[in-house]
Enzyme design. Sequence first.
Site, PDB file in Angstrom:
ATOM      1  N   GLY A 210       0.798  -1.206   0.000  1.00 40.14           N
ATOM      2  CA  GLY A 210       0.000   0.000   0.000  1.00 40.14           C
ATOM      3  C   GLY A 210       0.834   1.260   0.000  1.00 40.14           C
ATOM      4  O   GLY A 210       2.028   1.249  -0.335  1.00 40.14           O
ATOM      5  N   GLY A 230       1.376   7.919 -12.044  1.00 40.27           N
ATOM      6  CA  GLY A 230       0.130   7.842 -11.291  1.00 40.27           C
ATOM      7  C   GLY A 230      -0.577   9.180 -11.262  1.00 40.27           C
ATOM      8  O   GLY A 230      -0.351  10.047 -12.114  1.00 40.27           O
ATOM      9  N   GLU A 252       5.345  11.121 -14.038  1.00 39.64           N
ATOM     10  CA  GLU A 252       4.426  11.092 -15.177  1.00 39.64           C
ATOM     11  C   GLU A 252       3.034  10.963 -14.589  1.00 39.64           C
ATOM     12  O   GLU A 252       2.661   9.921 -14.054  1.00 39.64           O
ATOM     13  CB  GLU A 252       4.764   9.923 -16.109  1.00 39.64           C
ATOM     14  CG  GLU A 252       4.190  10.081 -17.506  1.00 39.64           C
ATOM     15  CD  GLU A 252       2.752   9.637 -17.598  1.00 39.64           C
ATOM     16  OE1 GLU A 252       1.857  10.524 -17.617  1.00 39.64           O
ATOM     17  OE2 GLU A 252       2.508   8.430 -17.646  1.00 39.64           O
ATOM     18  N   LEU A 253       2.245  12.035 -14.682  1.00 39.80           N
ATOM     19  CA  LEU A 253       1.025  12.159 -13.893  1.00 39.80           C
ATOM     20  C   LEU A 253      -0.221  12.179 -14.778  1.00 39.80           C
ATOM     21  O   LEU A 253      -0.243  11.574 -15.830  1.00 39.80           O
ATOM     22  CB  LEU A 253       1.141  13.399 -13.000  1.00 39.80           C
ATOM     23  CG  LEU A 253       2.450  13.469 -12.182  1.00 39.80           C
ATOM     24  CD1 LEU A 253       2.521  14.755 -11.377  1.00 39.80           C
ATOM     25  CD2 LEU A 253       2.601  12.245 -11.287  1.00 39.80           C
ATOM     26  N   GLU A 380      -9.902  15.253 -14.559  1.00 39.01           N
ATOM     27  CA  GLU A 380      -9.572  13.966 -15.164  1.00 39.01           C
ATOM     28  C   GLU A 380     -10.568  12.930 -14.647  1.00 39.01           C
ATOM     29  O   GLU A 380     -10.684  12.712 -13.433  1.00 39.01           O
ATOM     30  CB  GLU A 380      -8.148  13.549 -14.811  1.00 39.01           C
ATOM     31  CG  GLU A 380      -7.725  12.251 -15.478  1.00 39.01           C
ATOM     32  CD  GLU A 380      -6.304  11.830 -15.143  1.00 39.01           C
ATOM     33  OE1 GLU A 380      -5.671  11.181 -15.990  1.00 39.01           O
ATOM     34  OE2 GLU A 380      -5.832  12.148 -14.030  1.00 39.01           O
ATOM     35  N   PHE A 382     -10.921   9.506 -15.873  1.00 40.13           N
ATOM     36  CA  PHE A 382     -10.373   8.148 -15.909  1.00 40.13           C
ATOM     37  C   PHE A 382     -11.492   7.130 -16.099  1.00 40.13           C
ATOM     38  O   PHE A 382     -11.577   6.103 -15.412  1.00 40.13           O
ATOM     39  CB  PHE A 382      -9.565   7.852 -14.647  1.00 40.13           C
ATOM     40  CG  PHE A 382      -8.190   7.302 -14.965  1.00 40.13           C
ATOM     41  CD1 PHE A 382      -7.272   8.064 -15.666  1.00 40.13           C
ATOM     42  CD2 PHE A 382      -7.811   6.028 -14.576  1.00 40.13           C
ATOM     43  CE1 PHE A 382      -6.011   7.569 -15.983  1.00 40.13           C
ATOM     44  CE2 PHE A 382      -6.553   5.523 -14.882  1.00 40.13           C
ATOM     45  CZ  PHE A 382      -5.648   6.300 -15.595  1.00 40.13           C
TER      46      PHE A 382
END
Length: 485
Positions: A210, A230, A252-253, A380, A382
């Site tokens: 986690g 992420g 990298e977001l 965003e 997703f």
Amino acid sequence: MGLLDTAVWDGKIFIDEWMAGSGGTQPVIEPATSQQLATQGFATPEDAQRAATAAAAAQKEWAAKKPEERAAVLRKAGDLFEQNAEEIHWWIQRESGGIAAKAGLETHVAANECFDAASLPTLAQGEVLSSNDDRWSFARRRPLGVVSVIAPFNFPLILAIRAVAPALATGNAVLLKPDPRTTVSGGVSIMRVFEEAGLPAGLLQLLPGGGDVGAAVVEAPEVEMVAFTGSTPAGRKVGETCSRLLKRAHLELGGKNAMIVLEDADTDQAASAAAFGSFMHQGQICMTAGRHIVHDALYDEYVSKLADRAKNLPVGDPAEASTVIGPIIDENQLNRIDEIVQDAVQAGAKVAAGGSSSGAYYNPTVLTDLTPDNRAWRDEIFGPVAPVIRFSDVEEAIALAEDNEYGLSLGILGDVGQAMQIADRVTSGKIHINEQTVSDEAHAPFGGFKDSGNGTRIGGATTNLEAFTEIQWLTMRPETAPYPF
């Protein structure tokens, strides 16, 4: 015995060898059916620290190996991804909810990432510098040491291997922390491939877990760099910690990517590109086309054709050959998608297609009549949601594209000359003219600006060398230099 036979790894983590994790076990769940596929061992922060210590001990010998020896391991790993593709596909489909084509793309890219990384050890590792003294002067590239790779659930194999492979090729050791929802596709598969490829023990450690384990692989003193893919909120935390500890962070977001459809675009081709860009892998891609900016003259026709495609895309079990839209990764993400869509409708948007879910599946959705402050336009999502807004001239299209906190990918459909002018004025890490927004190749630089990350940090020989090595200045004289002291 197959590469991913559960007898090898079920209920285990990897610290120099397969072993029970101190964090117990977690079930590996199939999103489409909620069935348990296996169990995965979970690490603790203490496990992560042990792995970092072991990785640092193994790294120096690996860095000292001949370039051809490191390259051979990477080439073998690429071969193994190809040879075991069918078995890995099964896990990607079952564990991540990806359709067959998406699974095939992941193993294809994974193999290419390894093949491309195999070229890195034999590339020029520096340059000869001029000097005002009587000496030779060099800038040479050296491995960083231990690199932590934290990867997400959506393309679990690609988004892990694209950092793991070049990091190993350039002489580093790696701590790999996959998303807890895709530990097999994004963790075990890579670990098993490199085991079989002959990677020496200690150089790749697998640490499912986690957020506490994620924090541990960032904070471990042996770790010199973190490659994180992420969400933007999580990436900010990683970046803040790395900044405090003076570590390199490659982030990298997220993305809220625009696709601009110019007045002369073919609406059939544009709707096809848009459907792929917004609905591929249920929209669970950082590069997803999340904002459709369409010229007034095409708007109604475009919406109609996109909605028609959305209504006719087969939704269901990704194991079925006819399926195009698979399940959302978990219930929390499903609920968030629906919440954003319903909020958008409450704020005045209209649903041209979709707007509802069934079980683990969210129907491909087209939203119209939005304003730029609508949550579905700004956030965003997703998920498989295509918000569409109209523009009347190029200046307005540019303003709409720029008016967002993200800057990852941009697609422009239509006149190339006009598209080139737009490309020069929109802030985006990747721009695709007459293509949609979802595109990636192992040898191409990848990254985003603004809240999408801290620039291009991965992909291609030059970028990967810069990402996973440090520059050292080295001078040499034939004898000790004279000094006035």
